[in-house]
Design a protein around this motif. Sequence first.
Motif, PDB file in Angstrom:
ATOM      1  N   UNK A 282      49.088  44.769  22.356  1.00  0.00           N
ATOM      2  CA  UNK A 282      48.579  44.629  23.596  1.00  0.00           C
ATOM      3  C   UNK A 282      48.329  43.340  24.384  1.00  0.00           C
ATOM      4  N   UNK A 283      48.129  42.470  23.362  1.00  0.00           N
ATOM      5  CA  UNK A 283      48.189  41.137  24.054  1.00  0.00           C
ATOM      6  C   UNK A 283      49.537  40.789  24.808  1.00  0.00           C
ATOM      7  N   UNK A 284      50.429  41.312  24.369  1.00  0.00           N
ATOM      8  CA  UNK A 284      51.728  40.952  25.245  1.00  0.00           C
ATOM      9  C   UNK A 284      52.012  41.835  26.381  1.00  0.00           C
ATOM     10  N   UNK A 285      51.644  43.185  26.135  1.00  0.00           N
ATOM     11  CA  UNK A 285      51.483  44.061  27.121  1.00  0.00           C
ATOM     12  C   UNK A 285      50.616  43.779  28.541  1.00  0.00           C
ATOM     13  N   UNK A 286      49.590  42.851  28.293  1.00  0.00           N
ATOM     14  CA  UNK A 286      48.927  42.262  29.287  1.00  0.00           C
ATOM     15  C   UNK A 286      49.204  41.519  30.421  1.00  0.00           C
ATOM     16  N   UNK A 287      50.851  40.942  30.195  1.00  0.00           N
ATOM     17  CA  UNK A 287      51.027  40.107  31.062  1.00  0.00           C
ATOM     18  C   UNK A 287      51.099  40.540  32.512  1.00  0.00           C
ATOM     19  N   UNK A 288      51.571  41.856  32.610  1.00  0.00           N
ATOM     20  CA  UNK A 288      51.967  42.172  33.882  1.00  0.00           C
ATOM     21  C   UNK A 288      50.807  42.330  34.768  1.00  0.00           C
ATOM     22  N   UNK A 289      49.534  42.840  33.988  1.00  0.00           N
ATOM     23  CA  UNK A 289      48.236  43.297  34.761  1.00  0.00           C
ATOM     24  C   UNK A 289      47.734  41.659  35.202  1.00  0.00           C
ATOM     25  N   UNK A 290      47.949  40.791  34.158  1.00  0.00           N
ATOM     26  CA  UNK A 290      47.242  39.534  34.834  1.00  0.00           C
ATOM     27  C   UNK A 290      47.924  38.732  35.922  1.00  0.00           C
ATOM     28  N   UNK A 291      48.962  38.925  35.678  1.00  0.00           N
ATOM     29  CA  UNK A 291      50.020  38.187  36.527  1.00  0.00           C
ATOM     30  C   UNK A 291      49.614  38.748  38.006  1.00  0.00           C
ATOM     31  N   UNK A 292      49.555  40.292  37.963  1.00  0.00           N
ATOM     32  CA  UNK A 292      49.137  40.899  39.390  1.00  0.00           C
ATOM     33  C   UNK A 292      47.995  40.525  39.799  1.00  0.00           C
ATOM     34  N   UNK A 293      46.899  40.162  39.015  1.00  0.00           N
ATOM     35  CA  UNK A 293      45.725  39.831  39.461  1.00  0.00           C
ATOM     36  C   UNK A 293      45.227  38.555  39.944  1.00  0.00           C
ATOM     37  N   UNK A 294      46.473  37.400  39.877  1.00  0.00           N
ATOM     38  CA  UNK A 294      46.267  36.430  40.175  1.00  0.00           C
ATOM     39  C   UNK A 294      45.867  36.074  41.580  1.00  0.00           C
ATOM     40  N   UNK A 295      46.180  36.850  42.549  1.00  0.00           N
ATOM     41  CA  UNK A 295      45.830  36.662  44.055  1.00  0.00           C
ATOM     42  C   UNK A 295      46.199  35.649  44.715  1.00  0.00           C
ATOM     43  N   UNK A 296      45.179  34.824  45.307  1.00  0.00           N
ATOM     44  CA  UNK A 296      45.664  33.640  46.030  1.00  0.00           C
ATOM     45  C   UNK A 296      46.191  32.524  45.180  1.00  0.00           C
ATOM     46  N   UNK A 297      46.084  32.540  43.719  1.00  0.00           N
ATOM     47  CA  UNK A 297      46.535  31.469  42.972  1.00  0.00           C
ATOM     48  C   UNK A 297      48.053  31.738  42.908  1.00  0.00           C
TER      49      UNK A 297
END
Length: 535
Positions: A282-297
């Motif tokens: 799950x740690x690895x599978x989170x990457x896409x979700x985390x990158x998508x949430x970066x928003x303005x950064x």
Amino acid sequence: MAGASGGAGLLVLVAGSAAVAGVARRVAVSAPLLLVVIGLAVSYVPGVPAYTLDPHLVLPFVLPPLLHTAALESSYLGLRANLRPVALLSVGHVLFATAVVGAVAHALVPGLPLAAALVLGAVVAPPDAVAATSIARRVGLPARMVTILEGESLFNDATAITAYRVALAAAVGEGISWPRGIGDFLLAAIGGVGVGLVLMVPLHWLRTRLTEPLLQNTLSLLIPFVAYAAAERVDASGVLAVVVVALHLGHRSYEVDFATRLQEAAVWKMVAFLLESAVFALIGLQLRLVVRGLGPHGVWQAIGYAAVLLVVLIAARFVWVFPATYLPRRLIPSIGRRDPAPPRSTPLVISWAGMRGVVSLAVAFSIPLTTHDGTPFPSRDLLLFLAFGCVIGTLVVQGFTLPAVVRALRLPGPDAQRITLIEAQAQSEASTAAEDRLERMLAQPENALPAPLEERLRRVLERRRNAVWERLGQVNEVTGESADATYRRLSREVIAAERDVFVGLRDARRIDDEMLRTLLRRLDLEEAAAERLED
């Protein structure tokens, strides 16, 4: 933990992660590292569901059994003997890393409030229990070093989670002061230990009074959740409560009957294997979700921040570990006399064995979306990405290189000959006591046995006494095996022959399935007795 496809996605996650972990064992690669890397790659495969790491499930339902399993297998006496280094790491280092990472993040990221930066520091401060100790055992670190790393990983989550709650309260606008924060920290720690001390005796008493192994193991599965929930109910540290209870139960496990111990060991190994495999995937599978949430950064800007904080996080452990190893011995000479200073290689390896894991990400995902006044939590998406970067960075950079570091330093591994000699001496003393008791029992009329059965009992004791000594003897010139290894191999072959006959009799309808199960269980127990169980 859930996926976009519901139950099917969860089934695929568990099955896939277990398969990857199995491959890692076959190819002698650290399972946590391989799971994270493959999870990273799979997260970008089209059609893969967006798995989410739900902190409301991970903290109360995944963390307690993982900590319980680790604590059951830990040495209470070893932890007590190494209380000073364990406390300096699990409390001192975590608070130090929280402050350092928080201060650097506050200075590095424009507009990031100090309280929010300290939230990030608390999230990434604790090394992971599973990753560090699994690699430490695999590379053959000295026993004391493994004990210290295990002890740190058992207790540091409590420190980090408590520090996180204090920093979060300040970040969301609860108006908490530092004196109150320190007070809350101490109360949570003392309360968690207190709840564990209160629960451990009645829970152990109940375990010893239940006579049915299935009921005992059902209770065993419930214990970590009960301890965690009871402590959290009174705003104490559930993590500390779980660890205290498990250490006591593991230390007194000899008072439970053998059937329960056999079942419990198998059950907890399976539970830990499935949970560890799933959460690291799950740690690895989170990457896409985390990158998508970066928003303005921007992604590259966030990667730059994460790289800087990763270096700071790794360096902070070195800055803490080396003084914590040598300074107390210089300030208090009695410590140095009792426990001479280790070589420089020891704090170097302990400093490098600081991989982060699932607890950091679970806590990170529990950061609320808004503060108390309804405004968005400052840079929440970026904080998630930075936490993710630190976890992945330590697992890959430190995890993959730790075996090479250990080999380069030529650390002395466990002395197999010395361990076997100690085991043989202990078995010899136990066998002598058993033989004396057997002779006294056989001298009583009510214990009379036919001569063949008496001789069988004596042979069993003699075999048990000699088995360990035989491992110290010469090896077979043809096979390279000791006499004990040859004995066990031949025992397996003999039992396999009997097992084949029993199955053939069942297939020929000469015995039924119930009789087959009875006979096979008897053979299984004999095979287990003939084997020297090794992890």
